[in-house]
Design an enzyme around this catalytic site. Structure first.
Site, PDB file in Angstrom:
ATOM      1  CB  SER A 181      -8.787   0.902  -1.300  1.00  0.00           C
ATOM      2  OG  SER A 181     -10.108   0.807  -0.817  1.00  0.00           O
ATOM      3  CE  LYS A 182      -5.094  -6.184  -0.180  1.00  0.00           C
ATOM      4  NZ  LYS A 182      -3.808  -5.541  -0.014  1.00  0.00           N
TER       5      LYS A 182
END
Ligand code: GLU
Length: 505
Positions: free
Chosen positions: A265-266
């Site tokens: 994810s980010k």
């Protein structure tokens, strides 16, 4: 849609070597639907290394046929990311949106042979079908209504002006097996597949069609891409069969997960690769790091130059299981690469970051000689170029802003600390030379004279001179700061301390 004048298939055929010689030709085929992240670029790197290892060709192809999902600026970002990392391409970039006539031609041929059919089902019907299937917990699958249309029904639908899509006539029975160079033999039953779309109603091909057609016409020998595409291979293999083409070899690369084994994810680093550039990672470190996401030389060696990687890269050493992205390892590795730079190179790389991130109050252009002296003190410590401005800010600033309580961090009482600073200043005023040796020779005996530990005295001076408790070695720092700045900062610390002790009038 399929009624335009027939055009020759494509001249790409004639300019490329025939597949029978099987030279290595690989491609990176991103879609401009988002900024390229670690996973995308890892795929590009593995293809590039494979091509370079085998003396083959690395082709860049932009798969821009999904007009609805196209994101502005991402094509440029793809090219920039590859350039930054030095992943030069031998052919391309090809843009699929400029090759529409080719896909239509091929589809026409498939239609004539009966491998595909026109489907007139309106989107609402497909939507309802999908919803009902979801409610019944069935996989989404077209019910093949248009596969069985009579001539008459088709003519009737045509006359309503409906704009059909073209679907592949997937065999209903039987199974197909293909070999993946990493996963081995993979078998799939045809009844798990549906009649997938090849040409959309806007005349654009789907990924499946354009990807297969281009891999063939561009004489791609090996398809190296992320695991998530493995499920597309059955459809592609059937399509190659219908077109009477030999499929390339497939190799599906392991997924990259975060340290918690969740999808990237980010938070983990699924940020655009250009972000890493902005944060001050070196391309050489990035390439080394990415190469180890799914490939290894021997499960031990961590540091490999581009030349090492080209020399040793092989699909045999690509793993089947997920690769784990570890940011700490990237930081460590980048630090190693930063330390390998000459001071000159380090300065050259760091200057844009200093220019960008030092406070505005610091006068530009920066003095290169001074920058060199400063950077020689932090090259050992920096993990990224992005850290350099913060690590060195106090060298460039005028008056420092810091919490005066830091001056007492060494557990000296304020009057004691004030006395130590004053004594230090008196001593320093007397010396003629301002080099690390003289400074040390002056300040070390002072601690003894004052009856405090050198740790406490030096800690106090460090805060006074840098505004922080951790900084590069004290005497070298003082040397680079210069006498004038040091005296000003000590003077200021003395004032702050006297305010503390309530001694100020
Ligand atoms: N266009 C696909 C992507 O965005 C390419 C997948 C493939 O390499 O076949 O990743």
């Amino acid at each position: 849609m399929l009624t335009g004048p027939a055009r020759p298939i494509h001249s790409a055929h004639s300019v490329m070597k025939s597949v029978s010689e099987t030279p290595v030709r690989v491609r990176f085929a991103p879609s401009p639907t988002g900024y390229p992240h670690l996973g995308n670029i890892r795929t590009a790197l593995f293809n590039w290394l494979f091509a370079r290892h085998h003396g083959g060709k690395f082709i860049l192809r932009i798969e821009d046929t999904d007009r609805a999902r196209k994101v502005e600026g991402t094509e440029e970002a793809i090219l920039d990311s590859l350039r930054w990392l030095g992943l030069d391409w031998d052919e391309g970039p090809y843009f699929q949106s400029q090759r529409l006539a080719i896909y239509r031609d091929i589809t026409r041929g498939l239609l004539e042979k009966g491998h595909v059919y026109l489907c007139y089902c309106p989107p609402q019907r497909l939507e309802t079908m999908r919803r009902e299937q979801a409610e019944r917990r069935e996989p989404p699958k077209y019910d093949r209504q248009c596969r069985h249309l009579t001539e008459q029904e088709r003519a009737q639908l045509e006359s309503t002006g409906a704009n059909p899509v073209v679907r592949f006539r997937t065999p209903v029975e039987g199974e197909t097996t293909f070999n993946d160079l990493i996963h081995g033999a993979v078998t799939f039953k045809h009844d798990t597949l549906d009649d997938f779309i090849l040409l959309k109603s806007d005349g654009y091909p789907t990924y499946h069609l354009a990807n297969v057609v281009d891999d063939h016409l561009m004489a791609v020998s090996h398809v190296l891409r992320a695991d998530e595409w493995l499920s597309s291979v059955p459809r592609h293999v059937l399509l190659y069969g219908a077109l009477n083409w030999t499929p390339p070899q497939f190799a599906h690369l392991p997924i990259i997960l975060g340290p918690d084994r969740a999808r990237l994810s980010k938070r983990h680093g699924a940020t655009a690769i250009t972000e890493y550039q902005k944060q001050g990672y070196l391309p050489s470190a990035m390439v080394n790091f990415l190469a180890l996401l799914g490939w290894s030389l021997d499960d031990r060696t961590e540091l490999l130059s581009i030349d090492d990687l080209i020399k040793h890269f092989s699909l045999q050493r690509v793993g089947k299981t997920a690769a784990i992205f570890n940011r700490d390892k990237l930081d460590w590795m980048n630090g190693v690469y930063l330390r390998q730079l000459t001071l000159d190179e380090f300065v050259q790389q760091a200057i844009p970051f200093l220019d960008r991130d030092l406070p505005e109050s610091v006068e530009r252009p920066l003095d290169r000689g001074f920058v060199g002296s400063v950077l020689s003190l932090v090259q050992e410590r920096a993990r990224t170029l992005g850290e350099v401005p913060e690590l060195t800010r106090f060298f460039f600033e005028g008056e420092l802003q810091y919490d005066p309580r830091l001056l007492l961090a060494g557990k000296l009482e304020a009057p004691e600390a004030a006395e130590a600073v004053a004594a230090g200043m008196a001593r320093l005023l007397q010396i003629q030379m301002w080099d690390a040796e003289t400074l040390e020779g002056t300040l070390r005996p002072l601690a003894t004279e004052l009856g405090i530990s050198t740790g406490k005295l030096f800690g106090l001076l460090r805060v006074a001179l840098t505004g922080r408790t951790a900084a590069p070695p004290l005497f070298q720092t003082m040397m680079v700061l210069g006498k004038e700045k040091c005296m000003q900062r000590l003077e200021r610390a003395a004032q702050l301390l006297s305010a503390f002790s309530g001694l100020e009038a």
